[in-house]
Design a protein around this motif. Structure first.
Motif, PDB file in Angstrom:
ATOM      1  N   GLY A  78       0.664  -0.423   0.285  1.00  0.00           N
ATOM      2  CA  GLY A  78       0.535   0.079   0.145  1.00  0.00           C
ATOM      3  C   GLY A  78       0.948   0.825  -0.185  1.00  0.00           C
ATOM      4  N   GLU A 100      -0.777   5.258 -10.194  1.00  0.00           N
ATOM      5  CA  GLU A 100      -1.944   4.962  -9.744  1.00  0.00           C
ATOM      6  C   GLU A 100      -2.364   4.809  -8.691  1.00  0.00           C
ATOM      7  N   THR A 101      -1.607   3.476  -7.995  1.00  0.00           N
ATOM      8  CA  THR A 101      -2.213   2.875  -6.656  1.00  0.00           C
ATOM      9  C   THR A 101      -0.953   2.449  -5.860  1.00  0.00           C
ATOM     10  N   SER A 103      -0.311  -0.619  -4.327  1.00  0.00           N
ATOM     11  CA  SER A 103       0.394  -1.862  -4.373  1.00  0.00           C
ATOM     12  C   SER A 103       0.562  -1.632  -5.564  1.00  0.00           C
ATOM     13  N   THR A 121       1.842  -3.307 -11.071  1.00  0.00           N
ATOM     14  CA  THR A 121       0.989  -3.619  -9.623  1.00  0.00           C
ATOM     15  C   THR A 121       0.145  -4.569  -9.076  1.00  0.00           C
ATOM     16  N   GLY A 122      -0.356  -4.365  -7.789  1.00  0.00           N
ATOM     17  CA  GLY A 122      -1.395  -5.401  -7.167  1.00  0.00           C
ATOM     18  C   GLY A 122      -0.849  -6.508  -6.708  1.00  0.00           C
ATOM     19  N   ILE A 131      -5.669  -4.415  -2.099  1.00  0.00           N
ATOM     20  CA  ILE A 131      -5.277  -3.465  -3.798  1.00  0.00           C
ATOM     21  C   ILE A 131      -5.570  -4.370  -4.909  1.00  0.00           C
ATOM     22  N   ARG A 134      -3.336  -1.894 -11.175  1.00  0.00           N
ATOM     23  CA  ARG A 134      -3.850  -1.134 -11.965  1.00  0.00           C
ATOM     24  C   ARG A 134      -2.837  -0.851 -13.308  1.00  0.00           C
ATOM     25  N   GLN A 156      -4.391  -8.451 -10.349  1.00  0.00           N
ATOM     26  CA  GLN A 156      -2.983  -8.830  -9.540  1.00  0.00           C
ATOM     27  C   GLN A 156      -1.892  -9.265 -10.774  1.00  0.00           C
TER      28      GLN A 156
END
Length: 288
Positions: A78, A100-101, A103, A121-122, A131, A134, A156
């Protein structure tokens, strides 16, 4: 007569320094090598300890730089991407406001050009508060700046691997949406630095790819670990009754895929990890 011990001490010191330089040179050469076997006795007394950072949450992604032993990158579940340039003494967040994220599921650094970094990401650790991923991001200046480079909807990302001699060739293991089944699961590949992506391995809507490995002596040989996983509010679905080992074939050979499939031994459904082996020529692949 007192000069003799001083001269002897100087000679001993010179020999010791020369041996140290040889060891340092050998160590650096080993770090740069592609298939160096290290004697376990060299690290049997080492013990794991936490080196931070102590903010950002759990970490499911980390990568080092083969030619820069003091540099490491860490991805949090996170807290985005962090970097250390002093062996973990201090860490700096380097992705805030650019990705953007927060994670991060995977990070890899190009061996042929350490300035090139890809981050997926993920996080693949799909807990109840996971989360959603992206896509993939790329840096060409050792983490100073990041830009989106595709695969936004694959969910993910468990792992990604860069070709050891070409930073434009990258493989991504996509677990998929952790909350629903879907066709986005599998292994993806880019040959143009992330401008376009091809799905080179698809198993089914419920089974995604969670891990990857490239054979350094033959980078066309790629291994993928597959996992059937989905997060529900009251439980987690993990594993499946059957796993197979698959081998991707070149379109030109026109050989049936079933001839190259083997059943793996059955395991507990809770484990659910299978392996996929892709012996991959440079031409276009087809997956069954």
């Amino acid at each position: 007569m007192r000069k003799l011990p001083v001269v002897a001490f100087a000679l001993v010191a010179a020999v010791a320094l020369h041996q140290r330089d040889i060891r340092v040179s050998t160590r650096l050469h080993a770090q740069a090598g592609t298939n160096t076997v290290v004697n376990p006795n060299s690290y049997q007394d080492l013990r794991w300890r936490s080196i931070g950072p102590h903010r950002g949450g759990r970490s499911t992604a980390a990568a080092g730089v083969r030619t820069q032993p003091n540099v490491f990158y860490m991805g949090a579940t996170g807290g985005g991407i962090w970097k250390t340039e002093n062996f973990g003494i201090t860490w700096t967040p380097i992705s805030d406001g650019q990705i953007e994220t927060g994670s991060i599921g995977a990070i890899d650094v190009s061996d042929s050009n350490p300035n090139v970094i890809y981050a997926g990401t993920g996080s693949e650790a799909i807990r109840s508060n996971v989360i959603l991923g992206r896509g993939v991001y790329k840096s060409t200046d050792a983490g100073k700046t990041w830009h989106f480079t595709g695969l936004r909807n694959v969910g993910q990302i468990g792992q990604l691997k860069i070709h050891p001699r070409n930073p434009d060739i990258v493989y991504v293991a996509a677990i998929g949406n952790p909350f629903a089944w879907g066709p986005e699961r599998g292994v993806y590949r880019t040959k143009d630095g992330g401008k376009t992506w091809d799905k080179v391995l698809f198993i089914n809507d419920q089974t995604g790819a969670v891990s990857l490995a490239i054979n350094w002596s033959n980078p066309n040989e790629v291994f993928a670990g597959a996992w059937r996983g989905q997060r529900r509010p009251w439980t987690i679905i993990s594993g499946g009754p059957r796993r197979r080992r698959r081998r991707l074939q070149d379109d030109r050979r026109r050989r049936p895929l079933d001839a190259c499939r083997q059943r793996l031994p059955r395991r507990s459904d809770r484990q659910g990890l299978g392996r996929r082996r892709a012996v991959e020529p440079e031409s276009r692949l087809r997956a069954g």
